[in-house]
Design an enzyme around this catalytic site. Sequence first.
Site, PDB file in Angstrom:
ATOM      1  N   LYS A 290      38.307  38.003  47.786  1.00 32.13           N
ATOM      2  CA  LYS A 290      37.097  39.352  47.890  1.00 32.13           C
ATOM      3  C   LYS A 290      36.669  39.036  48.970  1.00 32.13           C
ATOM      4  O   LYS A 290      35.536  38.135  49.235  1.00 32.13           O
ATOM      5  CB  LYS A 290      37.561  40.198  46.822  1.00 32.13           C
ATOM      6  CG  LYS A 290      39.059  40.803  46.911  1.00 32.13           C
ATOM      7  CD  LYS A 290      38.593  41.297  45.428  1.00 32.13           C
ATOM      8  CE  LYS A 290      39.940  41.924  44.858  1.00 32.13           C
ATOM      9  NZ  LYS A 290      39.568  42.847  44.296  1.00 32.13           N
ATOM     10  N   ARG A 325      43.665  37.330  38.290  1.00 32.66           N
ATOM     11  CA  ARG A 325      45.153  37.580  39.102  1.00 32.66           C
ATOM     12  C   ARG A 325      44.870  36.784  40.240  1.00 32.66           C
ATOM     13  O   ARG A 325      43.055  37.080  41.046  1.00 32.66           O
ATOM     14  CB  ARG A 325      44.664  39.607  39.621  1.00 32.66           C
ATOM     15  CG  ARG A 325      45.901  40.093  40.795  1.00 32.66           C
ATOM     16  CD  ARG A 325      45.790  40.877  40.643  1.00 32.66           C
ATOM     17  NE  ARG A 325      46.873  42.321  42.055  1.00 32.66           N
ATOM     18  CZ  ARG A 325      46.428  41.904  43.263  1.00 32.66           C
ATOM     19  NH1 ARG A 325      45.369  41.443  43.989  1.00 32.66           N
ATOM     20  NH2 ARG A 325      47.634  42.269  44.403  1.00 32.66           N
TER      21      ARG A 325
END
Length: 350
Positions: A290, A325
Site C-alpha cells: 500500500k 493478507r
Amino acid sequence: MTLYLRPLSLLYGPDARRAIAAGQGGALGGSDFIAFTQAELIERDGAHVRRSVIPYAEARNHGERLALIESPRPDFAGLAMGRPKLMGIVNVTPDSFSDGGELATTVEAVAHGLGLAGEGADILDIGGESTRPGSDAVTADQEIARILPVIGALAKGGHCVSVDTRKPQVMRRTAAVGAAIINDVSALSYDSDSLKAAADVDLPVVIMHSQGDPKTMQVNPVYDDVTLDVFDMLAGRIAACEAAGIPRRLIAIDPGIGFGKTFRHNLTLLNELTLFHGLGAVLLVGLSRKAFTGALTAEKNAGQRVFGSVGGALHAALNGAQILRVHDVKGTRQALAVALAAADPESSGL
C-alpha cells in the site's frame, strides 16, 4: 463514558507463558505465545479522551473487556489461529493498484493461486472488483464472470478460498462453488441484503473498516481519534452481524489500512493495533504494497514494495494479528518463520 483496554508491554514465547501462568499477564488475542503485562486504560467521553497505563492486576477489574482480549480464538474456516495465517491475494481485475491486469484469464488466475499456495498461503483471496482509491464499481454479473470459475477450480483442488466482494449476489454464487470465507471491505454494509446473504450461506466473514466509497475515500479523511473511531465502527458491525445470525466465532475484523485513512492514520492504527483484540474476534491486517509503505521507503512502484510490506506484516504478527493478507507470500512466510522462532524458540514456528 466508554472504556477501552489496549494491551501493552508484550512478552513472547517462554516469557509470555510464565507470565500467564503466574497471573502476571494475559494472553493477547488468546495467543499461547504473546502476553501483555500492562494495559492502556482509555476513557472516552465525547471529544474528551483520558489515557492512563495500568498493570495487568488492575486490568482484571475490567473483567468483561479483559475476557474479550484473552479468550482463545476458535478455528476460522477450519484453520487454527494459534500462529499467523497468510491470505494470498489473487486479483482478477484490470485495475487493482498493484497487479491489475496481470491475471487476465481464468487459467492465469488459477495458476497464480496455485503458485501462492505452493509458497505457503493458507487462504487464497479472490477478488473481481478493485477497491483501490479512485476505483469505479463493477456490476455483480461482471464480478461473478471474472471470479466464479477461479474460485470453483481452486476450491475443487482442496484450497481454502475467500471471496473479496461487497455484493450479496456474489457471496451467494461463490459460496455455492466452494468459497469458504467472505471478505467484505464494506463490513457487510454496501448492500442491504449483505448481512442476510452472509448469514444464509453460513460462512466465516471478514468485516473491514472503511470510510467512504473507494472512489472518494482518500479525499481528506477525518477522525476524532482514528483508532477509537475504527474500533467503535467495527464493534457496531459485529453487533449487526450477531443480530443477523452471524456469531462472533465466524467473524474476523480488519482495521482497513489505507481505506479512508491518511499516512498518519495508518501508522497510528498499526502502532495501536493491540486495541482491536478487545473486539474478541480474529484480527486480520492487510497492508501489502500500500501507498504508505511506499511513502516510508521511497518506493513509487507498488509491485516493488515487498520489503516494506514484509516489515509491516511482521509488526502486525508480533502484535497478535492472526491473519495477514499479502501479495508476497514466500517472502512474508520466510520472514515470519525466523521472527516467530526467535520470539518463541520452544515452538515449531509456523
